[in-house]
Design a protein around this motif. Structure first.
Motif, PDB file in Angstrom:
ATOM      1  N   GLU A 373       0.828  -1.203   0.000  1.00 30.99           N
ATOM      2  CA  GLU A 373       0.000   0.000   0.000  1.00 30.99           C
ATOM      3  C   GLU A 373       0.866   1.258   0.000  1.00 30.99           C
ATOM      4  OE1 GLU A 373      -3.633   2.227   0.244  1.00 30.99           O
ATOM      5  OE2 GLU A 373      -3.226   0.130  -0.237  1.00 30.99           O
ATOM      6  N   ARG A 374       1.942   1.217   0.763  1.00 31.28           N
ATOM      7  CA  ARG A 374       2.780   2.406   0.898  1.00 31.28           C
ATOM      8  C   ARG A 374       3.498   2.759  -0.399  1.00 31.28           C
ATOM      9  NH1 ARG A 374       5.228   0.961   5.152  1.00 31.28           N
ATOM     10  NH2 ARG A 374       7.298   0.379   4.396  1.00 31.28           N
ATOM     11  N   VAL A 375       3.921   1.765  -1.170  1.00 29.46           N
ATOM     12  CA  VAL A 375       4.704   2.048  -2.381  1.00 29.46           C
ATOM     13  C   VAL A 375       3.852   2.145  -3.634  1.00 29.46           C
ATOM     14  CG1 VAL A 375       6.747   0.954  -1.414  1.00 29.46           C
ATOM     15  CG2 VAL A 375       5.209  -0.401  -2.828  1.00 29.46           C
ATOM     16  N   THR A 376       2.582   1.742  -3.570  1.00 31.27           N
ATOM     17  CA  THR A 376       1.746   1.770  -4.782  1.00 31.27           C
ATOM     18  C   THR A 376       0.566   2.713  -4.682  1.00 31.27           C
ATOM     19  OG1 THR A 376       0.369  -0.090  -4.041  1.00 31.27           O
ATOM     20  CG2 THR A 376       2.342  -0.619  -5.318  1.00 31.27           C
ATOM     21  N   SER A 377       0.289   3.256  -3.500  1.00 31.36           N
ATOM     22  CA  SER A 377      -0.907   4.078  -3.341  1.00 31.36           C
ATOM     23  C   SER A 377      -0.619   5.251  -2.420  1.00 31.36           C
ATOM     24  CB  SER A 377      -2.057   3.235  -2.774  1.00 31.36           C
ATOM     25  OG  SER A 377      -3.165   4.043  -2.457  1.00 31.36           O
ATOM     26  N   ALA A 378      -1.308   6.354  -2.692  1.00 28.53           N
ATOM     27  CA  ALA A 378      -1.155   7.540  -1.842  1.00 28.53           C
ATOM     28  C   ALA A 378      -2.221   7.597  -0.757  1.00 28.53           C
ATOM     29  CB  ALA A 378      -1.237   8.799  -2.705  1.00 28.53           C
TER      30      ALA A 378
END
Length: 423
Positions: A373-378
């Motif tokens: 979630e942290r690396v693919t979504s804001a």
């Protein structure tokens, strides 16, 4: 939110992240917090816990407060099965005048009714766009409304009231529509484009929508009750969706559940956001499933195009029937193959894991979901400290990892009160 349950004959382990999203009603912006508690003990002997995901409130009441009040309500009482605890929680929430005062429940009826009217009008406009064409005479638009009333009433009658709600309350409202007709008429009068709509029929359809499609009006919280009933030697869980009150009734749906038995000795169940956990357990994620679903249907349909090029024409009806039959078989086939190579062997491993190993697995899976979630979504909708608790038949609930908003060593009076409550 991302959560996971892992069960075998030794214990059930519950893991949850700490992220919570608050949507700004005025600004439209979301605020993210990483301090939410999502796992709560409800049996005083530590045998049963609750974990929540989705809405953090039920009818303006924080779920954390509702669950802790239910725990106080139970006291030292216990039930024979985990499912009895879920039933007890539902009964505790139903028409509880302390938690949900009658005045508030009455205001929710009005709000739900207004929202239902908008849904009915939108559906009528979708079916007959000319219904709101102010360039047409009102009499002509009234004919479109009559068509839509018949169609929408048929949809609602065919659906019947939602599970956990009864026809009785709906019938009482339909037999006394006068105040609701006036409310509907005031909204019609405020929008000239709606002048062809009959207020009595709109009020009727509005209440029917409230009871037949309440999930379109209310938010929902996933509630999982997990642990051991007095008569259960192996762990179990019950999963519910709880929406809130519709009139004097509580709308909820019982979803799946699982109980470890002598024969079925393990299970892993992700909750809420779980794309990476699904990749680990099933061998594929929901996004991959959607891609294969879409592309598989395209490829199957293209076979008939190639046949036509080669002089073998297939009529459109037969073509559609073949695709409708073969595509679901293709989807089920590759998923079964993935489950056979991933999920089933994983269950075989889980049944032999120790409590410590299950706790480590739960934390690792949630950490992986948080990283993705942290690396693919804001959105930051998964993350923060990970809480992990294990429940065994003999020890009850034991926290493996737990955040807390205060230091117990600085709050000895609280610790003393807690000790006295267990005497």
């Amino acid at each position: 939110t991302s959560e996971v349950l892992i069960l075998n004959k030794h214990a059930i382990v519950l893991g949850a992240d700490s992220a919570v999203t608050t949507s700004g009603a005025e600004s439209g912006q979301s605020r993210y917090s990483k301090s939410a508690n999502k796992i709560f003990e409800i049996a005083q002997n530590g045998s049963v816990a609750v974990t929540i995901y989705g809405n953090s409130h039920i009818d303006l009441l924080p779920w954390e407060l509702a669950i802790k009040l239910f725990r106080r309500h139970l006291g030292k009482a216990t039930f024979s099965k985990v499912s009895d605890y879920s039933t007890g929680l539902v009964e505790f929430l139903k028409a509880n005048d302390t938690l949900f005062p009658p005045r508030l429940r009455s205001s929710w009826v009005k709000h739900q009714f207004d929202t239902s009217l908008k849904l009915v009008v939108e559906e009528a406009k979708r079916g007959s766009p000319k219904l709101v064409d102010v360039n047409l005479p009102v009499a002509d638009r009234a004919l479109f409304w009559a068509i839509e009333v018949t169609r929408i009433r048929g949809l609602l009658t065919g659906k019947s009231v939602s599970a956990s709600l009864t026809q009785l309350e709906l019938n009482a409202l339909l037999q006394n529509l006068t105040p609701w007709v006036a409310r509907a008429q005031s909204q019609i009068d405020a929008a000239p484009a709606l002048s062809a709509i009959n207020a009595t029929e709109l009020a009727e359809l509005g209440h029917m929508t409230r009871y037949c499609f309440p999930e379109m009006i209310l938010g929902t919280t996933g509630v999982v009750i997990a642990g051991y009933g007095e008569d259960q030697i192996f762990p179990a869980y019950e999963q519910l969706n709880i929406y809130g009150h519709v009139g004097e009734e509580l709308l909820f749906l019982r979803l799946n559940g699982f109980e470890v038995t002598h024969g079925e000795s393990s299970m892993i169940q992700p909750l809420a956001q779980a794309s990476m956990i699904n990749m680990f357990t099933d061998g594929f994620s929901p996004s991959l499933e959607q891609i294969l679903d879409k592309e598989g249907e395209k490829v199957l349909d293209s076979v008939f195009t190639e046949l036509a090029i080669r002089g073998i024409a297939v009529d459109h009806t037969t073509r559609a029937a073949v695709v409708q039959k073969c595509h679901p078989e293709f989807m089920l086939g590759w998923k079964r193959e993935n489950w056979a190579k991933n999920f089933n062997p994983l269950l075989g491993v889980i049944q032999n894991l120790s409590v410590q190993e299950m706790a480590h697995l739960a934390e690792s899976l949630l950490g992986l979901e948080s990283l993705k979630e942290r690396v693919t979504s804001a959105s930051e909708s998964v993350g923060g400290p990970i809480d992990v608790a294990a429940i065994t038949k003999s020890e009850g609930l034991v926290w493996i990892k737990r955040k807390h908003y205060f230091d117990a060593s600085l709050n000895m009076r609280y610790v003393s009160r807690l000790e006295r409550s267990f005497e």
